[in-house]
Design a protein around this motif. Structure first.
Motif, PDB file in Angstrom:
ATOM      1  N   TYR A   1       0.874  -1.176   0.000  1.00 43.97           N
ATOM      2  CA  TYR A   1       0.000   0.000   0.000  1.00 43.97           C
ATOM      3  C   TYR A   1       0.913   1.229   0.000  1.00 43.97           C
ATOM      4  CZ  TYR A   1       0.477   0.280   5.139  1.00 43.97           C
ATOM      5  OH  TYR A   1       0.952   0.384   6.407  1.00 43.97           O
ATOM      6  N   ALA A   2       0.322   2.406  -0.128  1.00 46.46           N
ATOM      7  CA  ALA A   2       1.129   3.591  -0.454  1.00 46.46           C
ATOM      8  C   ALA A   2       2.302   3.848   0.503  1.00 46.46           C
ATOM      9  CB  ALA A   2       0.229   4.822  -0.521  1.00 46.46           C
ATOM     10  N   VAL A   3       2.088   3.625   1.817  1.00 44.87           N
ATOM     11  CA  VAL A   3       3.132   3.978   2.787  1.00 44.87           C
ATOM     12  C   VAL A   3       4.410   3.154   2.579  1.00 44.87           C
ATOM     13  CG1 VAL A   3       3.703   4.150   5.246  1.00 44.87           C
ATOM     14  CG2 VAL A   3       1.425   4.792   4.447  1.00 44.87           C
TER      15      VAL A   3
ATOM     16  N   ARG B   1       6.138   3.928  -0.862  1.00 46.92           N
ATOM     17  CA  ARG B   1       6.923   5.166  -0.850  1.00 46.92           C
ATOM     18  C   ARG B   1       8.242   4.967  -0.102  1.00 46.92           C
ATOM     19  NH1 ARG B   1       6.726   9.795   2.731  1.00 46.92           N
ATOM     20  NH2 ARG B   1       7.474  11.630   1.633  1.00 46.92           N
TER      21      ARG B   1
ATOM     22  N   ALA C   1       7.155  12.556  -3.686  1.00 46.04           N
ATOM     23  CA  ALA C   1       6.006  13.357  -3.245  1.00 46.04           C
ATOM     24  C   ALA C   1       4.791  12.441  -3.164  1.00 46.04           C
ATOM     25  CB  ALA C   1       5.758  14.476  -4.238  1.00 46.04           C
ATOM     26  N   ARG C   2       4.071  12.551  -2.055  1.00 44.30           N
ATOM     27  CA  ARG C   2       2.920  11.656  -1.874  1.00 44.30           C
ATOM     28  C   ARG C   2       1.878  11.819  -2.971  1.00 44.30           C
ATOM     29  NH1 ARG C   2       2.608   9.664   3.535  1.00 44.30           N
ATOM     30  NH2 ARG C   2       4.523  10.397   4.467  1.00 44.30           N
TER      31      ARG C   2
ATOM     32  N   TYR D   1       0.299   8.829  -5.280  1.00 45.54           N
ATOM     33  CA  TYR D   1      -1.125   8.459  -5.380  1.00 45.54           C
ATOM     34  C   TYR D   1      -1.619   8.592  -6.820  1.00 45.54           C
ATOM     35  CZ  TYR D   1      -1.381   8.410  -0.305  1.00 45.54           C
ATOM     36  OH  TYR D   1      -1.184   8.097   1.005  1.00 45.54           O
TER      37      TYR D   1
END
Lengths: 111, 199
Positions: free
Chosen positions: A27-29, A32, A44-45, A49
């Protein structure tokens, strides 16, 4: 008619590789964190996304929401998996980069 | 007690993200990381961190929706400097980030409004000065188009001259910025002149 694998941008290629590495924990966390750790490049978040959303729209990723918890304010995580189309796109891009760098090893692998 | 993220930032980001699934994922991710940042660097830094990321995500997502094909650079809102940095450098970081993202837009809007007011004043002044002449011309059979041409012609020439000089200044400024982005730090004539004036 068989659909051709989509072209991947450099960042999309990086994101797909990270998702592939993380298997069922993507998942995104952590995606990254993995990109930042392995490439040494700040991500950059918003860009991450957007890239994940775009890759899903291209059919390279599939997502599922699960694991809502209090630590997340009751919101679920959005986990990603690479689809067959995503794998084909990765292979195409990887092969193209390898072909392009063939003969340049002496320069590219200099420490 | 686990510190909670700034409610206003959370609400704002939630409002700006139209897709409910993505909203949950994004807000959940930030909420998950917030206590870790707060524990590591303290609550004030964590709040700043949250605001920076919420604004960054909102701007990036909105930009991607408005112009999907456009290549976007990294965000104006970056990770705030480490909390061991001085208060002044933290403040400078926030001001610089806010300026890059919002300041330019505000200046553009204010400039547009001022220009509109300026053009209106110019037109009404020129028309007022020639009201008698217009009356005579209309009495002699001038059409509406003739009167409009009479009123706007002089103003259009002045606006055209202003536009030409503003356009060349803009081109010069943008070229200078492009050169700076590609590592060439020579200044354009306009930048050099402005620096010299402000020095």
């Amino acid at each position: 008619m068989r659909a051709t694998a989509p072209h991947l941008g450099e960042f999309e290629y990086t994101v797909l590789l990270a998702v592939l590495h993380l298997k069922d924990q993507a998942y995104a966390v952590p995606v990254r964190a993995m990109i930042e750790t392995r490439t040494g490049r700040a991500v950059a978040r918003g860009a991450l996304y957007t890239a994940l959303e775009r890759l899903e729209a291209k059919g390279c990723l599939r997502s599922a929401q699960r694991d809502p918890s209090d630590a997340r304010g009751g919101r679920p995580r959005r986990y990603f998996t690479v689809t067959a189309r995503g794998l084909a796109a990765l292979r195409t891009t990887h092969a193209a980069l390898r072909r392009l760098s063939t003969g340049l090893e002496a320069i590219l692998e200099q420490s | 007690v686990t510190p909670a993220p700034p409610r206003l930032a959370e609400r704002g980001l939630g409002l700006l993200e139209p897709d409910a699934d993505w909203r949950d994922a994004i807000l959940g991710d930030l909420r998950e990381e917030f206590p870790i940042i707060a524990e590591r660097h303290g609550a004030p830094y964590a709040r700043r961190w949250y605001w920076a990321h919420a604004l960054g995500i909102a701007l990036h997502r909105a930009g991607s929706r408005l112009t999907p094909g456009r290549r976007r650079h990294a965000l104006p809102f970056t990770e705030p400097p480490e909390p061991r940095a001085s208060r002044v450098s933290l403040l400078l970081h926030d001001v610089r980030a806010a300026w890059r993202s919002v300041g330019h837009g505000v200046i553009a809007i204010v400039s547009g409004l001022l220009s509109a007011v300026g053009i209106y004043s110019l037109l009404s002044f020129l028309t007022g000065r020639r009201a008698r002449e217009m009356g005579v011309r209309m009495a002699l059979g001038a059409t509406r188009g003739d009167v409009v041409r009479l009123a706007c012609g002089q103003a259009a020439r002045l606006i055209g001259a202003a536009w030409r000089s503003a356009w060349s200044a803009r081109i010069s400024w943008v070229e200078g910025s492009k050169r700076r982005c590609s590592g060439d730090h020579r200044q354009s004539r306009w930048q050099a002149a402005l620096r010299w004036r402000s020095a």
